[in-house]
Structures are given as C-alpha cells and as structure tokens.
Motif scaffolding. Structure first.
Motif, PDB file in Angstrom:
ATOM      1  N   TYR A  42     -15.630 -53.487 -42.990  1.00 51.96           N
ATOM      2  CA  TYR A  42     -16.620 -53.565 -43.554  1.00 51.96           C
ATOM      3  C   TYR A  42     -17.327 -54.962 -43.033  1.00 51.96           C
ATOM      4  N   ARG A  43     -17.438 -55.155 -41.731  1.00 53.80           N
ATOM      5  CA  ARG A  43     -18.219 -56.028 -41.069  1.00 53.80           C
ATOM      6  C   ARG A  43     -19.649 -55.980 -41.233  1.00 53.80           C
ATOM      7  N   ARG A  44     -20.312 -56.789 -41.503  1.00 52.37           N
ATOM      8  CA  ARG A  44     -21.784 -56.940 -41.672  1.00 52.37           C
ATOM      9  C   ARG A  44     -22.264 -56.183 -43.050  1.00 52.37           C
ATOM     10  N   SER A  45     -21.302 -55.998 -43.990  1.00 51.73           N
ATOM     11  CA  SER A  45     -21.401 -55.222 -45.038  1.00 51.73           C
ATOM     12  C   SER A  45     -21.710 -56.322 -46.201  1.00 51.73           C
ATOM     13  N   VAL A  46     -22.584 -55.985 -47.115  1.00 53.47           N
ATOM     14  CA  VAL A  46     -23.113 -57.109 -48.192  1.00 53.47           C
ATOM     15  C   VAL A  46     -22.139 -57.012 -49.207  1.00 53.47           C
ATOM     16  N   LEU A  47     -21.473 -55.913 -49.571  1.00 58.29           N
ATOM     17  CA  LEU A  47     -20.327 -55.822 -50.557  1.00 58.29           C
ATOM     18  C   LEU A  47     -18.902 -56.271 -50.066  1.00 58.29           C
TER      19      LEU A  47
END
Length: 296
Positions: A42-47
């Motif tokens: 989930y790299r660079r994911s907001v959640l």
C-alpha cells in the motif's frame, strides 16, 4: 555433477524441529518482514492497509444485503453472520494462496540469507494475522450496529432456524479459536510452500479451486437453510458441510464471535487436523528442507 544437496544432509526430525525453534526465536526478523510486506503493498496509498478493511466491509455489506433477501433472513442477525464468515475466510484464503508462494517469492532471501525456512512461514502467517486484525474493525462496527439483535437470547440466523444463545462471555473462546487456526496456518504454509517449490502447478490448482471451496462452505449461506428446505433429517445433504474441513475452521471462530452455540465437535475435528497436518509438515520439512534452495 550433483543436482542437489549431499545425501548426508540432515534428514532428521531433530534438525526439522531445530529449524522451527530457530525461526520462532527470530520474531524480530519475520515480524519486520511481514509489516514491510503490507507497507510495500500500500505504498503511496492515502488509506494504506485500511483499504483491506474498506474492501472487506463493502463486500460483506453487499452480499449480506443480497443474501438476506434471498434467504428471507433478518439483516440484523444475517449480516454479522456473513461478515464474520468473510473475515475468517479471508484469513484462511490468504494462508492457502500466499502459502503456496511463500518460498518461491522469497527466492532471493533464501539463497543469500542464512535463515531457517520457518522464518518465511512465520512471515506469511504473521502478515495474514495483521490483515485479519485490520478486518476485525468491520466486525466491531457491525456488532455495534446490530448489538440488540445478536445479544437477544434464542435468536436465529434465518427465519425458523436453530435458536442461538446470543452474544455473551463465550466470545472469549474466539481467542483460543484464532490461535488454533493460526497454528494450522503454519503447517499449511509450510507443507504447501515446500510442495509448490517442487511442483509449480500447485498454486494454480489451489487458485482454481478457491471459488468452488467458497460456495461449498457455509459462508454466505447457513446450515439452517438445509434443515429448513429438507427437514431435520437432511441425510447426505448435511454432509455438504460436515465433510468440508473449512466449515469446521470457520465455525470454530465465527460461532463465539456472533453468539452462536459452539459445538465441541468443531474443536475435535480442527484439533485432529492440527496433529495430522503438523506431522505431515514435519515429515516434508525433514526430508526436503535442504532442497528448497535448489528448487526455488
């Protein structure tokens, strides 16, 4: 030239157990690797990892609303049932599918890092446990919303179904239930992981069977539906659930979480799978532990 390790390589149960013991002691290593797996996904994911929870919640809500209407069930009791089933199923599913890829995906580390094979097994199981903990957020939200329905004594999953005691202090049985399922996840990942390094068709076979296993397991449907349609004596139809090992694993944890009556035969069957599964896994680890680095 020899294509594998020398015949004198440690094919002993003692060395296999030593591998498991050494891996357990390196909890900082497999714990860090598991958390890095989730962060990388989930790299660079907001959640971030909360996408796991959001996806689970949407799926459970959608199917819960649909199947409650198809089976004429009260949403207040059926949605917690299907949500909890999905959460447990996803943990088992993750251990099955990612377990077959455990050693293959860690090829670089296996060939260059002198670590026990059990480190990679624990990495997979711990990663799935973290994802399970994230998904439990949905469980607490659903239980809070439908608290009155699942705590009412003698409630039923479907209309006319078997009366259930309701949510009570028996929910604490969920702790040893999850621990037992996680212990089983260990041998599943170890056994399927080693087998998949030798036979690369196994991950595809497991993946192709997933949909069948899902619909054959009481996750979006209840065994009450069989009794309602065919009566108390459902004969061979009752075996659809009872001969399905996944049913016992899911019900072991789902029952205390939603206040269902906990049958001890689920504990006995899962316990038997634990013993037999670990015996097979240890046998495979003893015989093929040294060959994994050649097969990946």
């Amino acid at each position: 030239m020899s294509s594998g390790p020398p015949a004198s390589d440690s094919r002993t149960l003692k060395r296999a157990l030593a591998d498991l013991s050494a891996g357990a002691r390196q909890r900082e290593l497999w714990g860090h690797l598991a958390w890095q797996d989730i962060k990388q996904r989930y790299r660079r994911s907001v959640l971030g990892p909360l996408w796991i929870t959001l996806s689970m919640g949407i799926t459970a809500l959608g199917l819960g609303l649909l199947y409650s209407q198809l089976f004429d069930a009260e949403i207040g009791t059926f949605l917690p049932y299907i949500t909890t089933g999905f959460i447990v199923w996803n943990f088992i599913l993750g251990c099955l599918t990612e377990g077959t890829d455990t050693f293959i995906s860690n090829e670089g580390l296996i060939k260059h890092l002198p670590a026990p094979l059990s480190v990679y097994v624990l990495r997979t199981v711990w990663r799935q446990s973290i994802m399970f903990a994230h998904n439990m957020i949905i469980y607490f939200i659903v239980i809070a919303i439908f608290w009155g329905s699942v705590t009412t004594p003698d409630y039923s999953i479907t209309e006319g179904g078997m009366p259930q005691p309701g949510l009570n202090w028996g929910v604490l049985l969920a702790i040893p239930a999850f621990a037992l399922i996680a212990v089983n996840a260990g041998w599943v990942v170890l056994l399927f992981g080693i087998a998949s390094t030798r036979f690369r068709d196994i991950p595809q076979v497991v993946t192709s069977l997933i949909n069948l296993l899902f619909f054959m397991t009481p996750i979006v449907w209840s065994t009450d539906i069989l009794r309602d349609k065919f009566g108390e004596s459902v004969g061979w139809r009752d075996l659809v659930a009872e001969l399905n090992p996944l049913y016992h694993f899911i019900q072991l944890l789902r029952a205390p979480l939603i206040g269902n009556e906990q049958s001890w035969h689920h504990w006995a069957i899962v316990g038997a799978f634990t013993v037999v599964g670990w015996l097979l896994a240890l046998l495979v680890l003893r015989n093929y532990r040294a060959r994994v680095s050649y097969w990946v």
